[in-house]
Design an enzyme around this catalytic site. Structure first.
Site, short mmCIF file in Angstrom:
data_model
loop_
_atom_site.label_atom_id
_atom_site.label_comp_id
_atom_site.label_asym_id
_atom_site.label_seq_id
_atom_site.Cartn_x
_atom_site.Cartn_y
_atom_site.Cartn_z
CD GLU A 166 -3.10 -1.08 2.11
OE1 GLU A 166 -4.10 -1.79 1.92
OE2 GLU A 166 -3.00 -0.30 3.08
CD GLU A 350 -4.14 -5.57 3.25
OE1 GLU A 350 -4.98 -4.75 3.71
OE2 GLU A 350 -2.92 -5.46 3.41
#
Length: 439
Positions: A166, A350
Site C-alpha cells: 500500500e 486484502e
C-alpha cells in the site's frame, strides 16, 4: 457463501496478516521502528497501544499456521519486519530474526500452504527514520539491500514476493495526513515519499531479479471516489482524489509517468531529477495485488490543494465507518486489467471488514462479515466471468490484530484474539469459509 467449485480450477484462497500487527515486536531482538516511536507519543494511537506483544505470533506461529491449514486456505500472505531482520535498518543482521522467518516459511510448506511474502508493511527502522526515512532518496538502496538479505535466506521457498504494501499509506496517509507513522503533515515530504516509495519498489525488484528471483509483484490499495454531486467542483475534487490515491502509483508502475493533476500540484516539491527514475520505477512485475475495502464520497472544499473533503455516504458501514461497496472491487479489477496491468495475473491481496466481535459461550457470531465477504466474492466472480485474469483472493485478516493508530479496538480477523489471554477463537466467518473451501 460461494463454494470453492464456483471458482476456476487452481483459483487460490488465502488469508493475510502483517508482521508488526501480529508478531510481538518486543521479542526476538527486533530493533525499534517509527511505529514504536509514533505510538509512544501522546495522542497518536488509541490508549498509546503499540505492537510490542500484539498477538504474540512470534511464539505462537505453529498454532496460527494450523488455523490457516485447518481452514482450508491455500496461501498465506505475511510480511517480514525490516527492523527484525536489520535492527538498525542497515549493517548488522539479527540472526534470530532471520531464523524466525526461516522456521515460519518451512512451517507453511510443511502444512501445504503457499508463502506469499511482503517485504515491507510499514515498520520502518527508527535509525532510518532518523535519516529522513521515505523522504530520503537513499531509502531505495537501503530497501533493496534489506530485500537481498531477507531473500538470500528465504528466496528459494517463497511462492510470490510483494515489495511494499500500500504505497499510498506509506507516503500520503503518513506524510500528508499524518495519521500513520511518522505522523508528518507536509506536502513536500509527501511528494518525496510518494516518489521514493515507487523508486524503492523498482530498485528492490531489480535487485531481486539480479538474484534470480521471479514472481515479484506490487501491491496497491484502492478506494472508489464518487463525487458528492454532479457539480463541476465536486467532480473535479473526486478526480483529484482518484489521481493521488489510485492513479499516481499505478501510472508510475505501468505507464512510467504521473497524472497531470498531481504533477501540477507537486512538481515544485518533487526531488530533483524525478523524471529520470521511471525506468527503475516501471521495472516489469509478474503480478499485481489489489487491496480494496470501501468508497469515499468526495466534495470540493475551499482551501489549499487537494481542496476536497470526504462526506458521509448512505450505505451500511463497518466498524471503521467505511461504506460497504463491493461494486468498487469489480471496478478496480476491471480498471487494473484494462488500463494498467493488461494480462498480468491479479490477486485480491486484502479485503475484509472490521466488526465489534465478542465471544459468547465460546463462539463468535459475525454474520455481517460472512455477508461482506460473500458480496465481495460475487464481485470477484463477476470479474473472472468478464475475462479479468484474477487468480486468487486473500482475506484480511487471519486474526484480530494491532490496527495501527486505532490500537486493538478494530477487529478485522476471521479468528478472534483475546488480547489479555491471547486465546484464539475461530469466528463463524472462519467456519463458513472452511466449509466453503472444503466443498
Amino acid at each position: 457463501m460461494y463454494k470453492r467449485s464456483d471458482f476456476p480450477d487452481g483459483f487460490l484462497f488465502g488469508a493475510s496478516t502483517a508482521a508488526y500487527q501480529i508478531e510481538g515486536h518486543g521479542f526476538g531482538g527486533a530493533g525499534p521502528t517509527h511505529w514504536d516511536d509514533f505510538a509512544a507519543t501522546p495522542g497518536n494511537v488509541v490508549r498509546a497501544e503499540d505492537g510490542a506483544v500484539a498477538c504474540d505470533h512470534f511464539h505462537r506461529w505453529p498454532e496460527d499456521l494450523d488455523l490457516i491449514r485447518d481452514g482450508g486456505f491455500d496461501g498465506y500472505r505475511f510480511s517480514a519486519s525490516w527492523a527484525r531482520v536489520l535492527p538498525e535498518g542497515r549493517g548488522q543482521v539479527n540472526q534470530e530474526g532471520l531464523d524466525f522467518y526461516d522456521k515460519l516459511v518451512d512451517g507453511m510448506l510443511e502444512r501445504g500452504i503457499d508463502p506469499m511474502l511482503t517485504l515491507y508493511h510499514w515498520e520502518l527502522p527508527s535509525a532510518l527514520a532518523d535519516q529522513g526515512g521515505w523522504r530520503n532518496r537513499d531509502v531505495a538502496k537501503w530497501f533493496a539491500d534489506y530485500a537481498e538479505v531477507l531473500m538470500g535466506r528465504l528466496g528459494d521457498r517463497i511462492w510470490k514476493t510483494a515489495t511494499i504494501n500500500e504505497l499510498w499509506c506509506v507516503s500520503f496517509l503518513s506524510h500528508f495526513m499524518g495519521v500513520h507513522a511518522p505522523g508528518v503533515r507536509d506536502i513536500r515530504a509527501t511528494a518525496r515519499a510518494m516518489h521514493h516509495v515507487l523508486l524503492a519498489h523498482g530498485t528492490a525488484t531489480q535487485a531481486l531479479r539480479a538474484m534470480g528471483i521471479d514472481q515479484i509483484g506490487a501491491v496497491c490499495n484502492f478506494t472508489y471516489a464518487q463525487p458528492a454531486s454532479k457539480s463541476p467542483e465536486d467532480v473535479e475534487a473526486a478526480a483529484t482524489f482518484d489521481d493521488h490515491y489510485n492513479n499516481f502509483f499505478m501510472s508510475g508502475l505501468f505507464h512510467k509517468k504521473y497524472p497531470e493533476r498531481i504533477v501540477t500540484a507537486f512538481e515544485k516539491y518533487l526531488p530533483e531529477g524525478w523524471q529520470n527514475d521511471f525506468d527503475v520505477i516501471g521495472t516489469p512485475v509478474d503480478w499485481l495485488g489489489v487491496n480494496y475495502y470501501t468508497r469515499e464520497i468526495i466534495a470540493a472544499d475551499p482551501g489549499p490543494w487537494p481542496a476536497l473533503k470526504s462526506v458521509e455516504g448512505p450505505l451500511p458501514k463497518t466498524q471503521m465507518g467505511w461504506e460497504i461497496y463491493p461494486e468498487g472491487l469489480l471496478h478496480f479489477l476491471r480498471r487494473c486489467h484494462t488500463d494498467f496491468s493488461g494480462d498480468l495475473p491479479l490477486y485480491v491481496t486484502e479485503n475484509g471488514m472490521a466488526n465489534p466481535d465478542v465471544v459468547v459461550d465460546g463462539a463468535v457470531h459475525d454474520p455481517e462479515r460472512i455477508d461482506y465477504l460473500a458480496r465481495h466474492f460475487d464481485a470477484a466472480k463477476q470479474a473472472i466471468v468478464e475475462g479479468v485474469p484474477l487468480k486468487g483472493y486473500f482475506v484480511w485478516s487471519l486474526m484480530d490484530n494491532y490496527e495501527w493508530a486505532l490500537g486493538y479496538e478494530k477487529r478485522f480477523g476471521l479468528v478472534h484474539v483475546d488480547f489479555d489471554t491471547l486465546k484464539r477463537t475461530p469466528k463463524d466467518s472462519y467456519l463458513a469459509l472452511k466449509s466453503a473451501l472444503a466443498s
